[in-house]
Design a protein around this motif. Structure first.
Motif, PDB file in Angstrom:
ATOM      1  N   GLU A   1      -2.633  -0.651  20.602  1.00 54.94           N
ATOM      2  CA  GLU A   1      -3.623  -0.621  19.540  1.00 54.94           C
ATOM      3  C   GLU A   1      -4.147   0.802  19.435  1.00 54.94           C
ATOM      4  N   TYR A   2      -4.336   1.266  18.215  1.00 58.80           N
ATOM      5  CA  TYR A   2      -4.860   2.612  18.001  1.00 58.80           C
ATOM      6  C   TYR A   2      -5.419   2.703  16.588  1.00 58.80           C
ATOM      7  N   THR A   3      -6.236   3.712  16.354  1.00 55.95           N
ATOM      8  CA  THR A   3      -6.735   3.952  15.004  1.00 55.95           C
ATOM      9  C   THR A   3      -5.923   5.079  14.383  1.00 55.95           C
ATOM     10  N   ALA A   4      -5.720   4.958  13.092  1.00 55.15           N
ATOM     11  CA  ALA A   4      -5.001   5.988  12.337  1.00 55.15           C
ATOM     12  C   ALA A   4      -5.515   5.962  10.906  1.00 55.15           C
ATOM     13  N   THR A   5      -5.412   7.095  10.264  1.00 53.20           N
ATOM     14  CA  THR A   5      -5.825   7.219   8.870  1.00 53.20           C
ATOM     15  C   THR A   5      -4.582   7.227   8.000  1.00 53.20           C
ATOM     16  N   ILE A   6      -4.610   6.414   6.947  1.00 51.78           N
ATOM     17  CA  ILE A   6      -3.504   6.396   5.992  1.00 51.78           C
ATOM     18  C   ILE A   6      -4.058   6.582   4.589  1.00 51.78           C
ATOM     19  N   THR A   7      -3.215   7.067   3.707  1.00 51.07           N
ATOM     20  CA  THR A   7      -3.536   7.185   2.292  1.00 51.07           C
ATOM     21  C   THR A   7      -2.570   6.285   1.543  1.00 51.07           C
ATOM     22  N   ALA A   8      -3.105   5.460   0.646  1.00 49.48           N
ATOM     23  CA  ALA A   8      -2.246   4.500  -0.051  1.00 49.48           C
ATOM     24  C   ALA A   8      -2.735   4.251  -1.474  1.00 49.48           C
ATOM     25  N   THR A   9      -1.774   3.986  -2.343  1.00 47.16           N
ATOM     26  CA  THR A   9      -2.066   3.601  -3.724  1.00 47.16           C
ATOM     27  C   THR A   9      -2.209   2.079  -3.790  1.00 47.16           C
ATOM     28  N   LEU A  10      -2.601   1.572  -4.946  1.00 45.10           N
ATOM     29  CA  LEU A  10      -2.725   0.130  -5.124  1.00 45.10           C
ATOM     30  C   LEU A  10      -1.387  -0.562  -4.886  1.00 45.10           C
ATOM     31  N   SER A  11      -0.308   0.003  -5.390  1.00 39.43           N
ATOM     32  CA  SER A  11       1.016  -0.580  -5.195  1.00 39.43           C
ATOM     33  C   SER A  11       1.367  -0.660  -3.710  1.00 39.43           C
ATOM     34  N   GLN A  12       1.087   0.393  -2.968  1.00 38.93           N
ATOM     35  CA  GLN A  12       1.378   0.400  -1.536  1.00 38.93           C
ATOM     36  C   GLN A  12       0.495  -0.603  -0.790  1.00 38.93           C
ATOM     37  N   ILE A  13      -0.758  -0.712  -1.197  1.00 39.29           N
ATOM     38  CA  ILE A  13      -1.674  -1.674  -0.572  1.00 39.29           C
ATOM     39  C   ILE A  13      -1.173  -3.099  -0.819  1.00 39.29           C
ATOM     40  N   ARG A  14      -0.722  -3.371  -2.035  1.00 39.84           N
ATOM     41  CA  ARG A  14      -0.174  -4.704  -2.327  1.00 39.84           C
ATOM     42  C   ARG A  14       1.070  -4.987  -1.478  1.00 39.84           C
ATOM     43  N   SER A  15       1.925  -3.993  -1.293  1.00 36.55           N
ATOM     44  CA  SER A  15       3.109  -4.167  -0.443  1.00 36.55           C
ATOM     45  C   SER A  15       2.707  -4.455   0.995  1.00 36.55           C
ATOM     46  N   MET A  16       1.653  -3.802   1.466  1.00 33.36           N
ATOM     47  CA  MET A  16       1.159  -4.063   2.813  1.00 33.36           C
ATOM     48  C   MET A  16       0.663  -5.501   2.927  1.00 33.36           C
ATOM     49  N   SER A  17       0.004  -5.988   1.890  1.00 33.28           N
ATOM     50  CA  SER A  17      -0.467  -7.375   1.890  1.00 33.28           C
ATOM     51  C   SER A  17       0.709  -8.341   1.981  1.00 33.28           C
ATOM     52  N   THR A  18       1.745  -8.070   1.201  1.00 32.29           N
ATOM     53  CA  THR A  18       2.942  -8.920   1.217  1.00 32.29           C
ATOM     54  C   THR A  18       3.577  -8.917   2.606  1.00 32.29           C
ATOM     55  N   ALA A  19       3.690  -7.750   3.205  1.00 33.21           N
ATOM     56  CA  ALA A  19       4.293  -7.650   4.533  1.00 33.21           C
ATOM     57  C   ALA A  19       3.446  -8.372   5.583  1.00 33.21           C
ATOM     58  N   HIS A  20       2.131  -8.230   5.500  1.00 32.94           N
ATOM     59  CA  HIS A  20       1.251  -8.941   6.437  1.00 32.94           C
ATOM     60  C   HIS A  20       1.399 -10.456   6.263  1.00 32.94           C
ATOM     61  N   GLY A  21       1.492 -10.901   5.014  1.00 29.16           N
ATOM     62  CA  GLY A  21       1.668 -12.332   4.755  1.00 29.16           C
ATOM     63  C   GLY A  21       2.974 -12.859   5.331  1.00 29.16           C
ATOM     64  N   ALA A  22       4.051 -12.092   5.163  1.00 23.75           N
ATOM     65  CA  ALA A  22       5.353 -12.513   5.700  1.00 23.75           C
ATOM     66  C   ALA A  22       5.327 -12.549   7.222  1.00 23.75           C
ATOM     67  N   ALA A  23       4.682 -11.560   7.827  1.00 26.85           N
ATOM     68  CA  ALA A  23       4.583 -11.537   9.290  1.00 26.85           C
ATOM     69  C   ALA A  23       3.772 -12.730   9.786  1.00 26.85           C
ATOM     70  N   TYR A  24       2.676 -13.014   9.108  1.00 29.35           N
ATOM     71  CA  TYR A  24       1.840 -14.156   9.506  1.00 29.35           C
ATOM     72  C   TYR A  24       2.622 -15.466   9.395  1.00 29.35           C
ATOM     73  N   ARG A  25       3.302 -15.647   8.268  1.00 32.58           N
ATOM     74  CA  ARG A  25       4.075 -16.884   8.085  1.00 32.58           C
ATOM     75  C   ARG A  25       5.170 -17.009   9.137  1.00 32.58           C
ATOM     76  N   THR A  26       5.810 -15.910   9.470  1.00 29.32           N
ATOM     77  CA  THR A  26       6.867 -15.944  10.477  1.00 29.32           C
ATOM     78  C   THR A  26       6.301 -16.390  11.818  1.00 29.32           C
ATOM     79  N   LEU A  27       5.170 -15.817  12.208  1.00 30.97           N
ATOM     80  CA  LEU A  27       4.549 -16.204  13.475  1.00 30.97           C
ATOM     81  C   LEU A  27       4.027 -17.635  13.414  1.00 30.97           C
ATOM     82  N   ASN A  28       3.450 -18.021  12.297  1.00 31.52           N
ATOM     83  CA  ASN A  28       2.849 -19.341  12.150  1.00 31.52           C
ATOM     84  C   ASN A  28       3.896 -20.452  12.158  1.00 31.52           C
ATOM     85  N   GLU A  29       5.008 -20.203  11.520  1.00 31.21           N
ATOM     86  CA  GLU A  29       6.036 -21.234  11.390  1.00 31.21           C
ATOM     87  C   GLU A  29       7.153 -21.079  12.409  1.00 31.21           C
ATOM     88  N   ASN A  30       7.034 -20.030  13.235  1.00 28.93           N
ATOM     89  CA  ASN A  30       8.009 -19.811  14.307  1.00 28.93           C
ATOM     90  C   ASN A  30       9.448 -19.831  13.778  1.00 28.93           C
TER      91      ASN A  30
END
Length: 168
Positions: free
Chosen positions: A7-36
């Motif tokens: 775990e660490y802190t880092a600074t990133i710069t992102a546009t709305l499109s990149q932020i939405r892609s991050m949301s999609t990736a987080h959702g896919a990771a969550y579903r993968t872990l949740n549904e095994n």
């Protein structure tokens, strides 16, 4: 093989499109872990078309080094194999908390049309697999309710539609 987590802190710069892609990736990771990796999630990850899209997300948004698109769709599947049920539950909650920051705070902030990008500091959770693949996710508390607890992330500056950066 094994995996390490940090775990660490880092600074990133992102546009709305990149932020939405991050949301999609987080959702896919969550579903993968949740549904095994059972049912529809495994079909999405191992489908050649969608695994290429997942690979593009992981390669551009989450991974510090480039991951071949062919193997990127298998990252979460590989990670799940190393985790016990306690680690999966903890990771799911941190990823869900990170997605909550993205969806409830950053996306609405950038959708107002006044700003085109944001520079923010986040707490990241990074996994390095024995295979050499790595991925990092914004993490946050999954406490339920609203708003996101203060101090979870720090917006340092925003870019206006004219290109000027404003320090907050």
């Amino acid at each position: 093989m094994s995996y390490t987590t940090r775990e660490y802190t880092a600074t990133i710069t992102a546009t709305l499109s990149q932020i939405r892609s991050m949301s999609t990736a987080h959702g896919a990771a969550y579903r993968t872990l949740n549904e095994n990796l059972s049912g529809p999630v495994s079909q999405v990850l191992f489908n050649p078309v969608t695994s290429a899209a997942w690979g593009a997300l992981v390669g551009r948004v989450l991974v510090g080094k480039a991951v071949p698109i062919a193997s990127a769709g298998y990252f979460m599947a590989e990670l799940v194999n190393y985790m016990n049920s306690t680690a999966k539950e903890l990771h799911k909650n941190k990823i869900l908390g990170g997605r909550r920051i993205i969806d409830d705070e950053l996306i609405p902030f950038l959708e107002n049309g006044k700003y085109t990008a944001v520079e923010a500091e986040f707490l990241f959770l990074e996994h390095n697999l024995g295979s050499g693949n790595s991925a990092r996710f914004i993490q946050g508390p999954h406490t339920g309710g609203s708003p996101v607890p203060p101090g979870t992330y720090i917006v340092k500056r925003v870019q206006t539609s004219s290109g000027q950066w404003i320090i907050l």
